[in-house]
Design a protein around this motif. Structure first.
Motif, PDB file in Angstrom:
ATOM      1  N   VAL A 332       0.833  -1.206   0.000  1.00  0.00           N
ATOM      2  CA  VAL A 332       0.000   0.000   0.000  1.00  0.00           C
ATOM      3  C   VAL A 332       0.865   1.253   0.000  1.00  0.00           C
ATOM      4  CG1 VAL A 332      -1.669   1.348   1.344  1.00  0.00           C
ATOM      5  CG2 VAL A 332      -1.959  -1.127   1.109  1.00  0.00           C
ATOM      6  N   LEU A 333       1.867   1.294   0.874  1.00  0.00           N
ATOM      7  CA  LEU A 333       2.703   2.491   0.982  1.00  0.00           C
ATOM      8  C   LEU A 333       3.564   2.679  -0.265  1.00  0.00           C
ATOM      9  CD1 LEU A 333       3.785   2.285   4.740  1.00  0.00           C
ATOM     10  CD2 LEU A 333       1.918   3.576   3.721  1.00  0.00           C
ATOM     11  N   ASN A 334       4.079   1.586  -0.803  1.00  0.00           N
ATOM     12  CA  ASN A 334       4.889   1.693  -2.013  1.00  0.00           C
ATOM     13  C   ASN A 334       4.067   2.212  -3.193  1.00  0.00           C
ATOM     14  OD1 ASN A 334       7.144   0.783  -0.679  1.00  0.00           O
ATOM     15  ND2 ASN A 334       6.920  -1.341  -1.353  1.00  0.00           N
ATOM     16  N   GLU A 335       2.808   1.808  -3.236  1.00  0.00           N
ATOM     17  CA  GLU A 335       1.939   2.263  -4.320  1.00  0.00           C
ATOM     18  C   GLU A 335       1.707   3.765  -4.240  1.00  0.00           C
ATOM     19  OE1 GLU A 335      -2.552   1.254  -5.704  1.00  0.00           O
ATOM     20  OE2 GLU A 335      -1.292  -0.446  -5.132  1.00  0.00           O
ATOM     21  N   VAL A 336       1.518   4.277  -3.017  1.00  0.00           N
ATOM     22  CA  VAL A 336       1.338   5.727  -2.852  1.00  0.00           C
ATOM     23  C   VAL A 336       2.621   6.457  -3.239  1.00  0.00           C
ATOM     24  CG1 VAL A 336       0.956   7.583  -1.186  1.00  0.00           C
ATOM     25  CG2 VAL A 336      -0.410   5.499  -1.057  1.00  0.00           C
ATOM     26  N   ALA A 337       3.761   5.924  -2.796  1.00  0.00           N
ATOM     27  CA  ALA A 337       5.036   6.577  -3.111  1.00  0.00           C
ATOM     28  C   ALA A 337       5.306   6.559  -4.616  1.00  0.00           C
ATOM     29  CB  ALA A 337       6.172   5.883  -2.356  1.00  0.00           C
ATOM     30  N   ALA A 338       4.921   5.483  -5.284  1.00  0.00           N
ATOM     31  CA  ALA A 338       5.224   5.354  -6.714  1.00  0.00           C
ATOM     32  C   ALA A 338       4.238   6.113  -7.585  1.00  0.00           C
ATOM     33  CB  ALA A 338       5.228   3.870  -7.103  1.00  0.00           C
ATOM     34  N   ASN A 339       2.959   6.044  -7.227  1.00  0.00           N
ATOM     35  CA  ASN A 339       1.923   6.587  -8.115  1.00  0.00           C
ATOM     36  C   ASN A 339       1.110   7.724  -7.505  1.00  0.00           C
ATOM     37  OD1 ASN A 339       2.588   4.511 -10.024  1.00  0.00           O
ATOM     38  ND2 ASN A 339       1.372   3.082  -8.774  1.00  0.00           N
ATOM     39  N   GLY A 340       1.340   8.038  -6.251  1.00  0.00           N
ATOM     40  CA  GLY A 340       0.559   9.087  -5.606  1.00  0.00           C
ATOM     41  C   GLY A 340      -0.862   8.628  -5.310  1.00  0.00           C
ATOM     42  N   VAL A 341      -1.729   9.595  -5.027  1.00  0.00           N
ATOM     43  CA  VAL A 341      -3.141   9.295  -4.752  1.00  0.00           C
ATOM     44  C   VAL A 341      -3.986  10.006  -5.800  1.00  0.00           C
ATOM     45  CG1 VAL A 341      -2.691   9.019  -2.288  1.00  0.00           C
ATOM     46  CG2 VAL A 341      -3.400  11.258  -3.159  1.00  0.00           C
ATOM     47  N   TYR A 391      -4.453  23.279   4.727  1.00  0.00           N
ATOM     48  CA  TYR A 391      -4.879  21.958   4.224  1.00  0.00           C
ATOM     49  C   TYR A 391      -5.334  22.064   2.769  1.00  0.00           C
ATOM     50  CZ  TYR A 391      -4.799  19.654   8.802  1.00  0.00           C
ATOM     51  OH  TYR A 391      -4.392  19.088   9.996  1.00  0.00           O
ATOM     52  N   GLN A 392      -6.080  23.126   2.449  1.00  0.00           N
ATOM     53  CA  GLN A 392      -6.612  23.262   1.091  1.00  0.00           C
ATOM     54  C   GLN A 392      -5.504  23.443   0.064  1.00  0.00           C
ATOM     55  OE1 GLN A 392      -9.595  22.713   0.035  1.00  0.00           O
ATOM     56  NE2 GLN A 392     -10.511  22.423   2.055  1.00  0.00           N
ATOM     57  N   LYS A 393      -4.359  23.961   0.475  1.00  0.00           N
ATOM     58  CA  LYS A 393      -3.253  24.198  -0.472  1.00  0.00           C
ATOM     59  C   LYS A 393      -2.453  22.937  -0.798  1.00  0.00           C
ATOM     60  CE  LYS A 393      -2.489  29.066   0.651  1.00  0.00           C
ATOM     61  NZ  LYS A 393      -1.584  30.042   1.309  1.00  0.00           N
ATOM     62  N   VAL A 394      -2.680  21.853  -0.039  1.00  0.00           N
ATOM     63  CA  VAL A 394      -1.918  20.618  -0.279  1.00  0.00           C
ATOM     64  C   VAL A 394      -2.281  20.046  -1.648  1.00  0.00           C
ATOM     65  CG1 VAL A 394      -1.549  18.248   0.500  1.00  0.00           C
ATOM     66  CG2 VAL A 394      -1.716  20.104   2.179  1.00  0.00           C
ATOM     67  N   THR A 395      -1.257  19.683  -2.423  1.00  0.00           N
ATOM     68  CA  THR A 395      -1.463  19.170  -3.781  1.00  0.00           C
ATOM     69  C   THR A 395      -1.192  17.663  -3.835  1.00  0.00           C
ATOM     70  OG1 THR A 395       0.831  19.498  -4.441  1.00  0.00           O
ATOM     71  CG2 THR A 395      -0.667  21.387  -4.686  1.00  0.00           C
ATOM     72  N   LEU A 396      -1.536  17.081  -4.979  1.00  0.00           N
ATOM     73  CA  LEU A 396      -1.236  15.658  -5.192  1.00  0.00           C
ATOM     74  C   LEU A 396       0.271  15.414  -5.108  1.00  0.00           C
ATOM     75  CD1 LEU A 396      -3.693  14.931  -8.143  1.00  0.00           C
ATOM     76  CD2 LEU A 396      -3.916  14.124  -5.790  1.00  0.00           C
ATOM     77  N   ASP A 397       1.054  16.330  -5.662  1.00  0.00           N
ATOM     78  CA  ASP A 397       2.520  16.190  -5.602  1.00  0.00           C
ATOM     79  C   ASP A 397       3.020  16.244  -4.154  1.00  0.00           C
ATOM     80  OD1 ASP A 397       2.726  15.933  -8.312  1.00  0.00           O
ATOM     81  OD2 ASP A 397       3.251  18.035  -8.675  1.00  0.00           O
ATOM     82  N   ASP A 398       2.398  17.094  -3.344  1.00  0.00           N
ATOM     83  CA  ASP A 398       2.802  17.184  -1.925  1.00  0.00           C
ATOM     84  C   ASP A 398       2.587  15.846  -1.216  1.00  0.00           C
ATOM     85  OD1 ASP A 398       3.401  19.894  -2.205  1.00  0.00           O
ATOM     86  OD2 ASP A 398       1.361  20.508  -1.623  1.00  0.00           O
ATOM     87  N   ILE A 399       1.456  15.199  -1.497  1.00  0.00           N
ATOM     88  CA  ILE A 399       1.158  13.909  -0.861  1.00  0.00           C
ATOM     89  C   ILE A 399       2.199  12.867  -1.264  1.00  0.00           C
ATOM     90  CG2 ILE A 399      -0.501  12.018  -0.720  1.00  0.00           C
ATOM     91  CD1 ILE A 399      -1.527  14.433   0.730  1.00  0.00           C
ATOM     92  N   GLN A 400       2.500  12.807  -2.558  1.00  0.00           N
ATOM     93  CA  GLN A 400       3.478  11.820  -3.018  1.00  0.00           C
ATOM     94  C   GLN A 400       4.871  12.131  -2.455  1.00  0.00           C
ATOM     95  OE1 GLN A 400       3.548  11.336  -7.262  1.00  0.00           O
ATOM     96  NE2 GLN A 400       4.712   9.419  -7.161  1.00  0.00           N
ATOM     97  N   HIS A 401       5.186  13.411  -2.365  1.00  0.00           N
ATOM     98  CA  HIS A 401       6.490  13.823  -1.829  1.00  0.00           C
ATOM     99  C   HIS A 401       6.676  13.350  -0.390  1.00  0.00           C
ATOM    100  CE1 HIS A 401       9.747  16.357  -0.351  1.00  0.00           C
ATOM    101  NE2 HIS A 401       8.916  16.817   0.575  1.00  0.00           N
ATOM    102  N   VAL A 402       5.682  13.559   0.477  1.00  0.00           N
ATOM    103  CA  VAL A 402       5.857  13.160   1.879  1.00  0.00           C
ATOM    104  C   VAL A 402       5.854  11.640   2.033  1.00  0.00           C
ATOM    105  CG1 VAL A 402       4.973  15.308   2.852  1.00  0.00           C
ATOM    106  CG2 VAL A 402       3.375  13.421   2.418  1.00  0.00           C
ATOM    107  N   LEU A 404       7.092   9.552  -0.201  1.00  0.00           N
ATOM    108  CA  LEU A 404       8.434   9.136  -0.641  1.00  0.00           C
ATOM    109  C   LEU A 404       9.503   9.484   0.391  1.00  0.00           C
ATOM    110  CD1 LEU A 404       8.498  10.139  -4.427  1.00  0.00           C
ATOM    111  CD2 LEU A 404       9.185   7.912  -3.492  1.00  0.00           C
ATOM    112  N   ARG A 405       9.382  10.654   0.964  1.00  0.00           N
ATOM    113  CA  ARG A 405      10.448  11.147   1.852  1.00  0.00           C
ATOM    114  C   ARG A 405      10.392  10.539   3.255  1.00  0.00           C
ATOM    115  NH1 ARG A 405      12.412  17.392   2.934  1.00  0.00           N
ATOM    116  NH2 ARG A 405      14.024  16.850   4.465  1.00  0.00           N
TER     117      ARG A 405
END
Length: 421
Positions: A332-341, A391-402, A404-405
């Motif tokens: 599950v976590l690898n999928e989020v890191a690889a493809n985002g949400v 919270y509203q400013k959080v983007t799809l890229d932000d989710i994938q970034h955290v 991954l990191r």
């Protein structure tokens, strides 16, 4: 439009006490909330648990209020009171009919005025706290998680011990020890007093001046711990077999940035996407698809300094292999890191966050608590009105970034519970 916005007025007394007023005349009720910038991280290593012990002691009498009388005053006035302690603060509040405002201010000022705790009270509350530790941590399945995780996740910083403290340091506490803690942290300049509800501004300010302005500030500087723990570079792992648990379970804790950072907001939303509701990713994968878990969850343990991102799964059967839980977690976590949400998942998480935030600000105590928290942790009570926008400013890229990191094995502490029967 800013849903859940809390309007307030702020000022300081000459002794340093910070005062925040929020008028709300919808119902004839008022909340008096006083928070101290003193949590478990402010304790000496030999006095672990003092901040929480003090939360109990402050109901044990003050200069003009006999032992046991604090709660009686509040209840007889038609109100209720309580307190809580975290790693960063200790917070006390009373909610009463608005015409009883002066009573609550008098009670709170009296226990800030002077250390008046007797040895009998100390011994009683030491026993109460030790029993609380046995009930909540020692004799509850998986109750040791937070204690074990703190010890694994932090090595140099005082987050490594639990708020509840340790039996030996609580038992060793003397009246002189707790007096020193009181004189260090229970001073006006280390506190925030919040009034929320149905009061008249000028009268309230006059009462605050009458009861709090003459309290001496005592010492004026408090030494704060500086976060100096090195980054985690490899997984820290324990397998627990000596504790009675009904089912295998896996708990993860990742070290994450402090409350109020951009990454904290993204991680908070990610925890929702992973675990909030039956359509959340962990629940869908481990409970519905694979049917190997009976329960999953993820949440951020927010702190003033770097906190923890928790996630866990409890097996569905006693003979379920914990390795299967871990493998599914990784997937599950690898999928989020690889493809985002997805956009739908992020929008849903933001909507839920907004609903929860607004709901906590429906009550006067919720508003007072959040104003005091923002004033102590961020130095600005107005921060409370910025969180929904962040919270509203959080983007799809932000989710994938955290993802991954931070949600990586090298930044992780793992506890695996195995039944011993």
């Amino acid at each position: 439009m800013n849903p859940g916005r809390i309007d307030f007025e702020e000022y300081r007394l000459p002794n340093g006490l910070r005062v925040i007023l929020h008028e709300d005349h919808k119902v004839p009720v008022v909340c008096v909330n006083i928070a101290y910038h003193a949590g478990s991280k402010n304790e000496d290593v030999k006095r672990r648990g003092f901040a929480h012990l003090f939360e109990h002691l402050l109901f044990e009498g003050s200069r003009h209020v006999p032992r046991g009388a604090f709660d009686q005053h509040i209840v007889h006035a038609g109100g209720h009171d309580n307190a809580y302690t975290t790693e960063d603060i200790t917070n006390y509040y009373e909610v009463l009919p608005s015409h009883q405002l002066e009573l609550a201010l008098w009670l709170e000022s009296d226990r800030l005025l002077e250390f008046a705790i007797a040895n009998e009270s100390l011994e009683t509350q030491k026993s109460v706290v030790k029993e609380e530790k046995r009930e909540r941590y020692d004799n509850t399945p998986y109750g040791s998680v937070s204690i074990r995780m703190n010890r694994m996740a932090y090595t140099n910083f005082p987050y490594w011990w639990a708020v509840i403290g340790d039996m030996e340091t609580i038992e060793a506490a003397t009246l002189a020890d707790v007096r020193e803690f009181y004189e260090t942290f229970y001073i006006p300049s280390n506190a925030v007093l919040v009034l929320a509800g149905d009061f008249e501004r000028n009268r309230a300010m006059a009462l605050i001046d009458r009861y709090f302005a003459n309290i001496p500030n005592g010492r004026t500087t408090i030494e704060r711990p500086i976060f100096n723990d090195p980054p985690l570079t490899a997984e820290r792992r324990e397998i627990i077999r000596e504790e009675p648990v009904p089912l295998p379970a896996v708990f993860y804790a990742y070290r994450v940035p402090p409350e109020g950072t951009d990454e904290h907001f993204a991680l908070d939303l990610l925890s929702d996407i992973l675990s909030s509701g039956e359509s959340a990713r962990l629940h869908r994968k481990l409970v519905y698809d694979l049917q190997i878990a009976s329960e999953t969850a993820a949440y951020v343990d927010s702190r003033e300094c770097p906190g923890l991102f928790y996630s866990y799964a409890v097996a569905s059967e006693v003979d379920c292999e914990s390795a299967a839980l871990e493998a599914a977690f990784e997937q599950v976590l690898n999928e989020v890191a690889a493809n985002g949400v997805t956009e739908i998942e992020l929008e849903k998480a933001k909507n839920k966050m907004e609903a929860r935030t607004v709901a906590t600000r429906v009550t006067l105590q919720g508003k007072a608590d959040q104003l005091a928290h923002s004033a102590l942790i961020f130095g600005d009570p107005g921060v409370v009105n910025e969180s929904l926008g962040r919270y509203q400013k959080v983007t799809l890229d932000d989710i994938q970034h955290v993802a991954l990191r931070y949600l990586t094995p090298k930044n992780r502490c793992t506890l695996v519970y195995e039944p011993n029967h």
